[in-house]
Design an enzyme around this catalytic site. Structure first.
Site, mmCIF file in Angstrom:
data_model
loop_
_atom_site.group_PDB
_atom_site.id
_atom_site.type_symbol
_atom_site.label_atom_id
_atom_site.label_comp_id
_atom_site.label_asym_id
_atom_site.label_seq_id
_atom_site.Cartn_x
_atom_site.Cartn_y
_atom_site.Cartn_z
ATOM 1 C CG ASP A 140 -10.778 -0.682 4.899
ATOM 2 O OD1 ASP A 140 -11.138 -1.065 6.014
ATOM 3 O OD2 ASP A 140 -9.621 -0.225 4.712
ATOM 4 C CE LYS A 153 -7.595 -2.212 6.726
ATOM 5 N NZ LYS A 153 -7.685 -0.740 6.692
ATOM 6 C CD GLU A 213 -9.001 -0.629 0.547
ATOM 7 O OE1 GLU A 213 -8.074 -0.960 -0.209
ATOM 8 O OE2 GLU A 213 -8.897 -0.635 1.783
ATOM 9 C CE LYS A 222 -4.076 3.753 2.381
ATOM 10 N NZ LYS A 222 -5.391 3.290 2.867
ATOM 11 C CE LYS A 225 -4.862 0.233 0.331
ATOM 12 N NZ LYS A 225 -5.578 -0.541 1.367
ATOM 13 C CB SER A 282 -0.900 -0.035 1.239
ATOM 14 O OG SER A 282 -1.649 1.154 1.349
ATOM 15 N N GLY A 333 -4.482 -4.120 6.025
ATOM 16 C CA GLY A 333 -3.431 -3.908 7.020
ATOM 17 C C GLY A 333 -3.599 -2.579 7.706
ATOM 18 C CG ASP A 340 -7.954 2.583 0.601
ATOM 19 O OD1 ASP A 340 -9.094 3.094 0.709
ATOM 20 O OD2 ASP A 340 -7.400 1.974 1.535
HETATM 21 O O1 OSB Z 1 -7.308 1.901 4.524
HETATM 22 O O2 OSB Z 1 -6.246 0.131 4.205
HETATM 23 C C1 OSB Z 1 -6.324 1.214 4.760
HETATM 24 C C2 OSB Z 1 -3.187 1.899 6.856
HETATM 25 C C3 OSB Z 1 -3.733 2.555 7.931
HETATM 26 C C4 OSB Z 1 -5.089 2.795 7.941
HETATM 27 C C5 OSB Z 1 -5.889 2.386 6.869
HETATM 28 C C6 OSB Z 1 -5.348 1.695 5.806
HETATM 29 C C7 OSB Z 1 -3.963 1.483 5.780
HETATM 30 C C8 OSB Z 1 -3.252 0.859 4.670
HETATM 31 C C9 OSB Z 1 -1.897 0.243 4.988
HETATM 32 O O3 OSB Z 1 -3.623 0.866 3.521
HETATM 33 C C10 OSB Z 1 -1.830 -1.211 4.763
HETATM 34 C C11 OSB Z 1 -0.593 -1.817 5.381
HETATM 35 O O4 OSB Z 1 -0.606 -2.136 6.586
HETATM 36 O O5 OSB Z 1 0.383 -1.958 4.664
HETATM 37 MG MG MG Z 2 -8.521 0.837 3.143
#
Ligand code: OSB
Ligand code: MG
Length: 370
Positions: free
Chosen positions: A238, A262, A213, A163, A161, A135, A290, A188
């Site tokens: 999510d 999660k 996402e 952000k 992925k 990510s 994650g 995401d």
């Molecule tokens: O939305 O998936 C998410 C990290 C912190 C809070 C929300 C998210 C995330 C990530 C990181 O996308 C995923 C990772 O742990 O590598």
């Molecule tokens: Mg997410």
């Protein structure tokens, strides 16, 4: 099992690089580590609530309060027959899934150690290694984004992925797709958009993304139904999926076609498995999300992702992607085929390095239960 005491640790760990999402930038990741002790064994859990309520309303502070004042006294004072009994004892308390999940994880670890079974075995996992991706946080420029993505591809990640946040979405996604035409890619939005932004997502429909996402608000299943109806790209939820019940309703309503699971967000591993089971029944793919976990939470994510319905790569990257020094060993390494091995030792299958834990502890407290 008769528990003796619980110890809470509020941690702050420097990330190798700041992680930016639509809800903020994190340079130091906070969490609460839960250590349960009883009958000569200890179990470890990670509560993924962080420093500020951006991803969800929970914070390390609210989780501490819930654990100390409600969840631990309500569930551990009397001997426990199994982890499910602990869940029943706190079922009448509302909300705070991350706090629950941290305590539940510690009990799963303890139970695995007592029964000499790995967490993957206890949960019904079937795979010894799981496909993973990475990510990538919002970057300062397109050049920086392309360089970061290239670095992860070179490190061996087969799925990326991105952000996104308002003003920094379609352009960067197009740029990455242009440079890496074959890369399995997804984005995401972390709930930052509304239905008025539909043209942005229709623009993404031509990029061959695996999924989009959580574009819209966490409490807005109905507008996700409307957005999904106008897109070929699957929506993955999510933040919206807080329980097995909501997961079922989201799939029934066609608010999404994919679910990110999660354990922290849904109140624990047992609920996560329930969501996995119903998605499998419904033919909807799931993957393990994650929360920038330490080695403790990462071990738990790998065990969960070993269940057969986790057919898409998880946000479970190698330990070195996050931290210079982790608090548990062994550290998790990326295999050449973009997988990570599922721990096979009893419980979580990792050893906590208590000296390393103490170095990153802001406060700790021991709570007697017997
Ligand atoms: O939305 O998936 C998410 C990290 C912190 C809070 C929300 C998210 C995330 C990530 C990181 O996308 C995923 C990772 O742990 O590598
Ligand atoms: Mg997410």
């Amino acid at each position: 099992m008769r528990l003796d005491h619980v110890e809470l640790f509020h941690l702050s760990m420097r990330l190798k690089a700041p992680f930016e999402t639509s809800f903020g930038v994190e340079s130091d990741r906070e969490c609460v580590i839960v250590k349960v002790a009883g009958e000569g064994l200890v179990g470890w859990g990670e509560c993924v609530a962080g420093q500020f309520p951006g991803y969800s309303y929970e914070t390390a502070g609210t989780a501490w309060h819930m654990l100390k004042d409600f969840l631990i006294p309500a569930s551990l004072a009397d001997p426990l027959e199994d982890v499910a009994q602990m869940r029943r004892r706190i079922a009448h308390l509302r909300g705070h899934p991350m706090a629950r999940a941290g305590l539940e994880m510690a009990l799963w670890d303890l139970w695995g150690k007592a029964e000499r079974k790995s967490l993957a075995e206890l949960l019904g996992g079937q795979r010894r290694r799981v496909p993973v991706g990475v990510s990538v946080g919002v970057q300062g420029s397109t050049a920086a984004l392309l360089a970061t993505v290239l670095g992860y591809i070179e490190a061996g990640y087969a799925r990326v992925k991105l952000k996104i946040k308002p003003g920094c979405d379609l352009g960067p996604a197009r740029a990455v797709r242009g440079s890496f035409p074959e890369l399995p890619l997804q984005v995401d939005g972390n709930s930052a958009y509304s239905l008025a932004d539909a043209p942005i997502f229709r623009g993404m429909d031509d990029l061959g993304l695996l999924m989009i996402e959580q574009p819209l608000a966490d409490d807005d299943l109905l507008d996700h139904v409307r957005l999904q109806a106008g897109l070929r790209t699957p929506i993955c939820l999510d933040e919206s999926i807080r329980s097995a019940r909501i997961a079922r309703q989201a799939l029934e309503a066609a608010a999404c076609r994919i679910i990110n699971i999660k354990a922290g967000r849904v109140g624990g591993l047992a609920e996560a498995v329930a969501i996995h089971d119903l998605c499998r029944e419904a033919g909807a793919p799931v993957w393990c999300g994650g929360m920038l976990e330490t080695g403790i939470g990462r071990a738990s994510n790998l065990a969960l992702a070993s269940l057969p319905g986790f057919t898409l790569p998880g946000d479970i990257s190698a330990s070195e992607r996050y931290y210079a020094a982790d608090i548990a060993e062994p550290v998790f390494k990326l295999n050449p085929d973009s997988t990570i091995d599922v721990p096979s030792g009893p419980g979580l299958g990792v050893q906590v390095i208590e000296t390393a834990l103490e170095r990153v502890t802001l406060r700790r407290e021991r709570i007697r239960v017997n």
